[in-house]
Design an enzyme around this catalytic site. Structure first.
Site, PDB file in Angstrom:
ATOM      1  N   ARG A 131     -15.301  12.377   7.720  1.00 44.12           N
ATOM      2  CA  ARG A 131     -14.080  13.099   8.136  1.00 44.12           C
ATOM      3  C   ARG A 131     -13.690  14.168   7.129  1.00 44.12           C
ATOM      4  NH1 ARG A 131     -10.146   8.622   8.123  1.00 44.12           N
ATOM      5  NH2 ARG A 131      -8.612  10.227   8.538  1.00 44.12           N
ATOM      6  N   ASP A 154     -15.265   2.270   7.124  1.00 46.97           N
ATOM      7  CA  ASP A 154     -14.268   3.256   6.722  1.00 46.97           C
ATOM      8  C   ASP A 154     -14.810   4.149   5.613  1.00 46.97           C
ATOM      9  OD1 ASP A 154     -11.602   4.494   6.574  1.00 46.97           O
ATOM     10  OD2 ASP A 154     -11.657   3.635   4.564  1.00 46.97           O
ATOM     11  N   LYS A 191      -8.712  -1.420   5.738  1.00 42.46           N
ATOM     12  CA  LYS A 191      -8.909  -1.933   4.376  1.00 42.46           C
ATOM     13  C   LYS A 191      -7.863  -3.005   4.058  1.00 42.46           C
ATOM     14  CE  LYS A 191      -8.997   2.381   3.230  1.00 42.46           C
ATOM     15  NZ  LYS A 191      -9.204   3.769   2.914  1.00 42.46           N
ATOM     16  N   HIS A 210       0.847  -1.202   0.000  1.00 43.34           N
ATOM     17  CA  HIS A 210       0.000   0.000   0.000  1.00 43.34           C
ATOM     18  C   HIS A 210       0.874   1.241   0.000  1.00 43.34           C
ATOM     19  CE1 HIS A 210      -3.490   2.512   0.834  1.00 43.34           C
ATOM     20  NE2 HIS A 210      -2.690   3.194   1.643  1.00 43.34           N
ATOM     21  N   SER A 232      -7.892   3.881   9.234  1.00 47.65           N
ATOM     22  CA  SER A 232      -8.613   3.896   7.959  1.00 47.65           C
ATOM     23  C   SER A 232      -7.852   3.046   6.924  1.00 47.65           C
ATOM     24  CB  SER A 232      -8.743   5.355   7.489  1.00 47.65           C
ATOM     25  OG  SER A 232      -9.075   5.425   6.133  1.00 47.65           O
TER      26      SER A 232
HETATM   27  N1  URA Z   1      -6.063   7.256   3.001  1.00 45.58           N
HETATM   28  C1  URA Z   1      -7.053   6.533   3.585  1.00 45.58           C
HETATM   29  O1  URA Z   1      -7.455   5.486   3.079  1.00 45.58           O
HETATM   30  N2  URA Z   1      -7.556   7.011   4.742  1.00 45.58           N
HETATM   31  C2  URA Z   1      -7.140   8.129   5.353  1.00 45.58           C
HETATM   32  O2  URA Z   1      -7.633   8.489   6.394  1.00 45.58           O
HETATM   33  C3  URA Z   1      -6.119   8.874   4.721  1.00 45.58           C
HETATM   34  C4  URA Z   1      -5.592   8.391   3.538  1.00 45.58           C
END
Ligand code: URA
Length: 434
Positions: free
Chosen positions: A168, A161, A187, A82, A183
């Site tokens: 957010r 999320d 995932k 990631h 967050s």
């Molecule tokens: N990327 C995400 O998936 N979540 C965040 O809070 C910030 C960047």
């Protein structure tokens, strides 16, 4: 349990228990807790923070708010990667076939670009016919047979999320380390890999502007992953200027192919070797990073990695002849030089601005629904630290529209700074957290 009482608790700076966090996330996902109460909680977290245990509990609750992908039908260690995102970040395009060609299974979920940062799925769609809209069955089958598959994130992956991130975004509560870490990691954990490598970008084009913040975020995410029994490693890499030379979907695909042919730009190639060797070590095919780098080198020089990219593109409906002959990729009608307005060293290229230029040209999405032009973008011929004379070519604009080209060209020129003094060298890899 009442959400009101949990908000009061966090407002006073107290620690939320696992059960309280689960109650809050499950209630919010089901629509039983309204946005206004969750907004208050997010703001209280921004002011008073969360400790490591709360952050892990929040991540696990969000990961379990939807489907958890079961990759147990794939043999061997599954490694995921990631990146926290940036401009010109085409790393997955080159790195995943390198690693898969060395025998480590890549089962990856990717996203599309939004705003000035690109997304792997959009870039891959430069190969005509390619799709990431495959079933879980095909995904698992492809990983088992050719060692690599990339699919789009499904709506059922960490739905908490999705809802929380949208909230957010409009309540000024994005920039809290625990919220960002949970967050991203929710995932990743729901995606089911055994080992996860994180590329945490730092600098003007990244979420985290300072090296210190990037280390803190990387450490939090590595700890969360370890807390969930995953093998974890992270690199902190530079995003103070775009990565590589190409920005734009098909242009970045071409640069990734160049890199697999051994003729990629130095910064991007260095990053691929580093991340590749770490992934190979996590995947259990080598004992040390040095051995890993040798395997990466061999995968590139032998043509194995390029062959793996062809197999992967073909397996997901794309045209593999475009890998062998990148001139078949989508091409813009206009290619125009951008000339240096003065002589001197290039001391800065405002990273976000280059991403915005690509967006203006049509290469990015203003909203989730916008369509994109795969052919347009920017080629940076000169980067930070290079010396130029007046009227040297510093970049090319690839456009399909004269008016957009003019706007992007002006903006790109404004993103460059020149000085008679050479700037300090900046490395592409600024640190490792494991
Ligand atoms: N990327 C995400 O998936 N979540 C965040 O809070 C910030 C960047």
């Amino acid at each position: 349990m009442r959400m009101y009482d949990l908000i009061v608790k966090k407002k006073k700076g107290e620690v939320l228990t696992k059960e309280e966090i689960e109650f809050m996330i499950s209630g919010y996902t089901k629509g039983e807790i309204p946005d206004y109460q969750m907004s208050a909680m997010m703001m209280a977290i921004c002011f008073n923070g969360m400790n490591d245990e709360e952050t892990l509990n929040l991540t696990m609750s969000m990961a379990h708010s939807g489907d958890m992908l079961d990759l147990s039908r794939i043999d061997g260690i599954k490694v995921d990667k990631h990146s926290t995102g940036g401009v010109g970040d085409k790393t997955s395009l080159a790195l995943t076939p390198i690693v898969a060609s060395c025998g480590v299974k890549i089962a990856k979920m990717s996203g599309r670009g939004l705003g000035h940062t690109g997304g792997t799925i959009d870039k891959l769609e430069s190969f005509s016919g390619f799709t990431t809209g495959i079933s879980e069955e095909e995904f698992i089958n492809n990983v088992n047979t050719i060692g690599i598959s990339i699919m789009g994130q499904t709506a059922s992956l960490a739905p908490a999320d999705k809802k929380l991130y949208a909230l957010r975004d409009v309540t000024a509560t994005v920039d809290n380390m625990s919220l960002i870490a949970s967050s991203i990691m929710s995932k990743k954990l729901a995606s089911g890999a055994d080992a996860i490598i994180l590329d945490v970008k730092t600098g003007s084009g990244a979420f985290m502007k300072t090296k210190e913040d990037s280390f803190e975020l990387a450490t939090k995410m590595v700890n969360i992953g370890k807390g969930a029994n995953k093998k974890m490693m992270a690199v902190i890499s530079d995003m103070d200027q775009p990565l590589g030379n190409m920005i734009g979907n098909a242009l970045e695909v071409k640069e990734a192919i160049d890199t697999l042919n051994g003729v990629g730009p130095k910064d991007f190639t260095t990053l691929c070797y580093k991340l590749g060797s770490m992934m190979l070590m996590m995947g259990g095919v080598c004992e040390s990073l040095e051995d890993g780098e040798r395997l990466v080198d061999d995968a590139i020089k032998s043509g194995k990695a390029l062959e793996k990219l062809c197999e992967f593109i073909k397996a997901q409906g794309g045209d593999p002849s475009m890998v062998k002959d990148p001139s078949l990729l989508p091409k813009a009608k206009i290619r125009e030089e951008v000339l240096a307005p003065t002589k001197g060293y290039i001391t800065k290229i405002v990273c976000d601005e280059v991403g915005i230029c690509s967006l203006i040209l049509g290469g990015g999405r203003e909203t989730k629904e916008s369509s994109i032009d795969l052919a347009v973008g920017i080629e940076l011929v000169k980067k930070v630290g290079d010396y130029v004379n007046e009227n040297d070519c510093i970049a090319y604009i690839y456009a399909n529209d004269e008016e957009k080209k003019e706007i992007a060209k002006k903006r790109l020129l404004d993103a460059y700074s020149f000085d008679e003094n050479k700037p300090l060298d900046r490395q592409v890899i600024l640190g490792v957290v494991d």
